[in-house]
Write a protein that holds these residues in place. Structure first.
Motif, PDB file in Angstrom:
ATOM      1  N   GLU A  39       0.833  -1.205   0.000  1.00 30.67           N
ATOM      2  CA  GLU A  39       0.000   0.000   0.000  1.00 30.67           C
ATOM      3  C   GLU A  39       0.868   1.255   0.000  1.00 30.67           C
ATOM      4  O   GLU A  39       1.821   1.367   0.757  1.00 30.67           O
ATOM      5  CB  GLU A  39      -0.899   0.011   1.245  1.00 30.67           C
ATOM      6  CG  GLU A  39      -2.017  -1.016   1.208  1.00 30.67           C
ATOM      7  CD  GLU A  39      -3.212  -0.533   0.412  1.00 30.67           C
ATOM      8  OE1 GLU A  39      -3.353   0.690   0.240  1.00 30.67           O
ATOM      9  OE2 GLU A  39      -3.994  -1.384  -0.036  1.00 30.67           O
ATOM     10  N   ARG A  40       0.538   2.176  -0.880  1.00 28.96           N
ATOM     11  CA  ARG A  40       1.188   3.482  -0.901  1.00 28.96           C
ATOM     12  C   ARG A  40       0.104   4.518  -1.139  1.00 28.96           C
ATOM     13  O   ARG A  40      -0.963   4.209  -1.637  1.00 28.96           O
ATOM     14  CB  ARG A  40       2.229   3.575  -2.023  1.00 28.96           C
ATOM     15  CG  ARG A  40       3.321   2.530  -1.971  1.00 28.96           C
ATOM     16  CD  ARG A  40       4.313   2.788  -3.104  1.00 28.96           C
ATOM     17  NE  ARG A  40       5.325   1.756  -3.166  1.00 28.96           N
ATOM     18  CZ  ARG A  40       5.194   0.629  -3.851  1.00 28.96           C
ATOM     19  NH1 ARG A  40       4.080   0.400  -4.506  1.00 28.96           N
ATOM     20  NH2 ARG A  40       6.151  -0.266  -3.874  1.00 28.96           N
ATOM     21  N   THR A  41       0.385   5.755  -0.825  1.00 30.49           N
ATOM     22  CA  THR A  41      -0.604   6.803  -1.037  1.00 30.49           C
ATOM     23  C   THR A  41       0.060   8.023  -1.655  1.00 30.49           C
ATOM     24  O   THR A  41       0.990   8.577  -1.079  1.00 30.49           O
ATOM     25  CB  THR A  41      -1.278   7.210   0.286  1.00 30.49           C
ATOM     26  OG1 THR A  41      -1.854   6.052   0.879  1.00 30.49           O
ATOM     27  CG2 THR A  41      -2.368   8.241   0.042  1.00 30.49           C
ATOM     28  N   GLY A  42      -0.424   8.425  -2.819  1.00 31.42           N
ATOM     29  CA  GLY A  42      -0.019   9.681  -3.429  1.00 31.42           C
ATOM     30  C   GLY A  42       1.459   9.838  -3.668  1.00 31.42           C
ATOM     31  O   GLY A  42       2.034  10.884  -3.364  1.00 31.42           O
ATOM     32  N   VAL A  43       2.117   8.818  -4.210  1.00 30.26           N
ATOM     33  CA  VAL A  43       3.568   8.899  -4.312  1.00 30.26           C
ATOM     34  C   VAL A  43       4.087   9.092  -5.733  1.00 30.26           C
ATOM     35  O   VAL A  43       5.281   9.280  -5.911  1.00 30.26           O
ATOM     36  CB  VAL A  43       4.234   7.646  -3.703  1.00 30.26           C
ATOM     37  CG1 VAL A  43       3.988   7.587  -2.218  1.00 30.26           C
ATOM     38  CG2 VAL A  43       3.748   6.377  -4.375  1.00 30.26           C
ATOM     39  N   TYR A  44       3.247   9.043  -6.755  1.00 33.80           N
ATOM     40  CA  TYR A  44       3.740   9.142  -8.129  1.00 33.80           C
ATOM     41  C   TYR A  44       3.044  10.276  -8.881  1.00 33.80           C
ATOM     42  O   TYR A  44       1.825  10.415  -8.842  1.00 33.80           O
ATOM     43  CB  TYR A  44       3.531   7.827  -8.879  1.00 33.80           C
ATOM     44  CG  TYR A  44       4.267   6.674  -8.248  1.00 33.80           C
ATOM     45  CD1 TYR A  44       5.659   6.646  -8.217  1.00 33.80           C
ATOM     46  CD2 TYR A  44       3.573   5.616  -7.661  1.00 33.80           C
ATOM     47  CE1 TYR A  44       6.344   5.599  -7.622  1.00 33.80           C
ATOM     48  CE2 TYR A  44       4.249   4.558  -7.071  1.00 33.80           C
ATOM     49  CZ  TYR A  44       5.633   4.559  -7.054  1.00 33.80           C
ATOM     50  OH  TYR A  44       6.308   3.521  -6.461  1.00 33.80           O
ATOM     51  N   ASP A  45       3.860  11.055  -9.602  1.00 35.42           N
ATOM     52  CA  ASP A  45       3.325  12.149 -10.410  1.00 35.42           C
ATOM     53  C   ASP A  45       2.912  11.671 -11.796  1.00 35.42           C
ATOM     54  O   ASP A  45       2.052  12.280 -12.432  1.00 35.42           O
ATOM     55  CB  ASP A  45       4.384  13.250 -10.545  1.00 35.42           C
ATOM     56  CG  ASP A  45       4.832  13.769  -9.188  1.00 35.42           C
ATOM     57  OD1 ASP A  45       4.058  14.509  -8.566  1.00 35.42           O
ATOM     58  OD2 ASP A  45       5.945  13.405  -8.754  1.00 35.42           O
ATOM     59  N   PHE A  46       3.557  10.610 -12.274  1.00 38.22           N
ATOM     60  CA  PHE A  46       3.205   9.987 -13.551  1.00 38.22           C
ATOM     61  C   PHE A  46       3.088   8.481 -13.320  1.00 38.22           C
ATOM     62  O   PHE A  46       3.992   7.871 -12.749  1.00 38.22           O
ATOM     63  CB  PHE A  46       4.282  10.238 -14.614  1.00 38.22           C
ATOM     64  CG  PHE A  46       4.490  11.684 -14.975  1.00 38.22           C
ATOM     65  CD1 PHE A  46       3.748  12.277 -15.989  1.00 38.22           C
ATOM     66  CD2 PHE A  46       5.432  12.451 -14.307  1.00 38.22           C
ATOM     67  CE1 PHE A  46       3.947  13.611 -16.326  1.00 38.22           C
ATOM     68  CE2 PHE A  46       5.642  13.783 -14.629  1.00 38.22           C
ATOM     69  CZ  PHE A  46       4.896  14.363 -15.643  1.00 38.22           C
ATOM     70  N   ILE A  47       1.976   7.903 -13.757  1.00 42.19           N
ATOM     71  CA  ILE A  47       1.818   6.450 -13.716  1.00 42.19           C
ATOM     72  C   ILE A  47       1.481   5.987 -15.123  1.00 42.19           C
ATOM     73  O   ILE A  47       0.592   6.536 -15.780  1.00 42.19           O
ATOM     74  CB  ILE A  47       0.723   6.011 -12.726  1.00 42.19           C
ATOM     75  CG1 ILE A  47       1.095   6.420 -11.296  1.00 42.19           C
ATOM     76  CG2 ILE A  47       0.511   4.499 -12.798  1.00 42.19           C
ATOM     77  CD1 ILE A  47       0.049   6.062 -10.250  1.00 42.19           C
ATOM     78  N   SER A  48       2.211   4.977 -15.584  1.00 43.51           N
ATOM     79  CA  SER A  48       2.040   4.464 -16.942  1.00 43.51           C
ATOM     80  C   SER A  48       1.758   2.970 -16.882  1.00 43.51           C
ATOM     81  O   SER A  48       2.402   2.238 -16.126  1.00 43.51           O
ATOM     82  CB  SER A  48       3.315   4.729 -17.755  1.00 43.51           C
ATOM     83  OG  SER A  48       3.200   4.206 -19.061  1.00 43.51           O
ATOM     84  N   GLY A  64      -1.101  14.808 -10.653  1.00 50.45           N
ATOM     85  CA  GLY A  64      -0.445  13.769 -11.435  1.00 50.45           C
ATOM     86  C   GLY A  64      -1.254  13.323 -12.637  1.00 50.45           C
ATOM     87  O   GLY A  64      -2.431  13.657 -12.791  1.00 50.45           O
ATOM     88  N   VAL A  65      -0.602  12.537 -13.499  1.00 51.67           N
ATOM     89  CA  VAL A  65      -1.199  12.085 -14.753  1.00 51.67           C
ATOM     90  C   VAL A  65      -0.967  10.587 -14.914  1.00 51.67           C
ATOM     91  O   VAL A  65       0.144  10.098 -14.685  1.00 51.67           O
ATOM     92  CB  VAL A  65      -0.578  12.819 -15.965  1.00 51.67           C
ATOM     93  CG1 VAL A  65      -1.282  12.412 -17.256  1.00 51.67           C
ATOM     94  CG2 VAL A  65      -0.651  14.329 -15.778  1.00 51.67           C
ATOM     95  N   ALA A  66      -2.015   9.865 -15.309  1.00 54.42           N
ATOM     96  CA  ALA A  66      -1.908   8.432 -15.586  1.00 54.42           C
ATOM     97  C   ALA A  66      -2.163   8.183 -17.068  1.00 54.42           C
ATOM     98  O   ALA A  66      -3.072   8.781 -17.655  1.00 54.42           O
ATOM     99  CB  ALA A  66      -2.911   7.645 -14.746  1.00 54.42           C
ATOM    100  N   THR A  67      -1.362   7.301 -17.668  1.00 53.18           N
ATOM    101  CA  THR A  67      -1.514   6.943 -19.077  1.00 53.18           C
ATOM    102  C   THR A  67      -1.802   5.450 -19.171  1.00 53.18           C
ATOM    103  O   THR A  67      -1.023   4.633 -18.684  1.00 53.18           O
ATOM    104  CB  THR A  67      -0.236   7.274 -19.872  1.00 53.18           C
ATOM    105  OG1 THR A  67       0.098   8.649 -19.674  1.00 53.18           O
ATOM    106  CG2 THR A  67      -0.448   7.031 -21.354  1.00 53.18           C
ATOM    107  N   LEU A  68      -2.928   5.103 -19.795  1.00 53.92           N
ATOM    108  CA  LEU A  68      -3.364   3.711 -19.898  1.00 53.92           C
ATOM    109  C   LEU A  68      -3.443   3.279 -21.355  1.00 53.92           C
ATOM    110  O   LEU A  68      -4.103   3.926 -22.169  1.00 53.92           O
ATOM    111  CB  LEU A  68      -4.750   3.531 -19.269  1.00 53.92           C
ATOM    112  CG  LEU A  68      -4.880   3.586 -17.753  1.00 53.92           C
ATOM    113  CD1 LEU A  68      -6.328   3.314 -17.369  1.00 53.92           C
ATOM    114  CD2 LEU A  68      -3.964   2.584 -17.093  1.00 53.92           C
TER     115      LEU A  68
END
Length: 451
Positions: free
Chosen positions: A106-115, A143-147
């Motif tokens: 479990e982690r919370t709010g740790v990535y600015d970009f997730i791919s 942050g931004v996620a790319t799927l």
């Protein structure tokens, strides 16, 4: 570990690929074109879910030394290769983790970009939901996620291929036998190929791919093209909202809606229905979507000011098509080559910011046109945001490793380009020709690829 997780193919390593849409600078550029800001490149964190052998994370770490990169994959052999390559390149800003995405810490709010590329359509519903939950839980504010995923309706035809390959999964060469059977059915004018002519083109394209890629795409138990609306609904439930496509041309109606369907679609407001109709009109097979938090974390700012945050330059060794015709998801599309030529001429003089280009003909008072032209050149690989004077010892080391691998006959999909804060894609043959003097030998291009 559940049977489903253990059934995911691991006997064959997933081959390295370079997807430029995963790079932080590409994401930031496309988001700016859409009118949204993103985290900067200093101190920000990027994570890839299903990182394979870590090629993308390692390359981006080499050209973005002020960012932190992390890759997660279920295959321990993938993680071992990723760690070894990063260590050989002397990288300290990239880490790799072997974990089932349903059991990741479990982690919370740790990535600015997730791919996440090549995962959603090839896993079961529980893993798919875990990916979405991870993004909803771990995407930092702003942050931004790319799927990336296989989409309806075009992807549905490919399920027939999956059925054939899966039925051969216990054979010694399921990929080779599958191609032989499918080709024989096509030659016999089987009803499936007669009813779906696009399946023949898809089979030809698939036969050009590496066998390891085909194995991972078609021998796993799960293969599910996903409707855009279903993905959006799941992301919305995790507090995330669709912003656009990571393919810039798919955000421009002229390049993403076939002419005959334009009148029926252009009046539909932006949203799930409109994108669903666009997918139907172009028989979309794959999507690469950008999501952010629902709240106003990604602020809309004065658009020209946001676009002015990038310095644009030309990629050496590239040029405009003489007829102004570009490839797109709806087939070849034509753009006014005179306007694009004017923009290329501006950038040939020197790299420039948006406001500088906007003062040159034919762009004064036509910011929307200039924005669109830059997205066309970005997609075509002709222009890109540049970082003049930036170099990286890590990129040199990594490129040296990759060049040696290519010379030994291994598949290498690209090289690190620090001046782009990204990479340039190659196949192994082109890469070897580049450095042997038998192909692209422009000194300027080689300068982008230090080794």
């Amino acid at each position: 570990m559940s049977p489903e997780a253990s059934n995911y193919i691991r006997s064959v390593a997933y081959p390295d690929y370079f997807h430029r849409e995963q790079s932080p600078v590409w994401t930031a550029t496309v988001m700016a074109a859409l009118g949204h800001s993103t985290p900067g490149r200093r101190g920000t964190r990027w994570c890839e879910l299903g990182c394979g052998q870590g090629f993308s994370a390692t390359l981006f770490a080499a050209v973005n030394p002020n960012m932190q990169f992390h890759g997660i994959d279920i295959n321990p052999d993938h993680i071992r290769v990723a760690r070894e390559r990063a260590h050989r390149a002397g990288l300290s800003n990239v880490t790799f983790e072997c974990a089932d995405l349903r059991e990741v810490e479990e982690r919370t709010g740790v990535y600015d970009f997730i791919s996440c590329f090549g995962v959603l359509s090839w896993v079961g519903q529980d893993v798919r939901q875990s990916v979405i939950d991870f993004i909803g839980r771990n995407l930092a504010p702003g942050g931004v996620a790319t799927l990336h995923y296989m989409s309806d309706p075009g992807g549905a035809v490919l399920r027939a291929f999956h059925s054939v390959f899966r039925a051969l999964s216990d054979r010694q060469d399921p990929v080779g036998e599958g191609f032989k059977l499918l080709s024989s059915m096509r030659d016999a004018k089987a009803g499936f190929f007669q009813l779906y002519p696009v399946a023949s083109e898809a089979l030809d394209a698939l036969m050009r791919e590496r066998p390891a890629y085909v194995a991972h795409e078609y021998l796993n138990p799960d293969f599910l093209p996903l409707p855009f609306g279903e993905v959006c609904q799941s992301m919305n439930a995790s507090g995330l909202e669709w912003r656009g496509s990571a393919n810039p041309l798919e955000n421009i109606d002229a390049f993403s809606i076939p002419g005959g369907a334009a009148d029926a679609i252009t009046e539909i407001p932006e949203g799930v229905l409109r994108e669903t109709m666009k997918d139907l009109a172009r028989n979309q097979t794959r999507r690469v979507d950008i999501f952010t938090r629902k709240r106003n974390d990604v602020a809309s700012v004065k658009h020209i000011g946001l676009l002015d945050g990038f310095i644009w330059g030309l990629i050496p060794g590239t040029d405009l098509p003489a007829d102004g015709v570009f490839a797109s998801s709806i087939g070849p599309v034509e753009f006014d080559v005179r306007i694009l030529s004017a923009l290329v001429s501006i950038l040939r003089r020197r790299p420039a910011r948006f406001s500088e280009m906007l003062r040159s003909e034919p762009f004064p008072g036509r910011a929307a046109l200039l924005n669109q032209c830059l997205q066309v050149l970005l997609t075509a690989g002709i222009a890109h945001p540049v970082f003049p004077g930036f170099d990286s010892d890590a990129a040199r080391k990594l490129n040296s490793i990759l060049r040696a691998a290519a010379a030994a006959g291994h598949d290498v999909p690209g090289l690190a380009a620090p001046a782009l804060a990204s990479g340039i894609g190659f196949d192994t043959v082109a890469l070897n020709m580049l450095y042997s003097g038998r192909g692209l030998t422009q000194k300027a291009l080689l300068a982008l690829l230090p080794a």
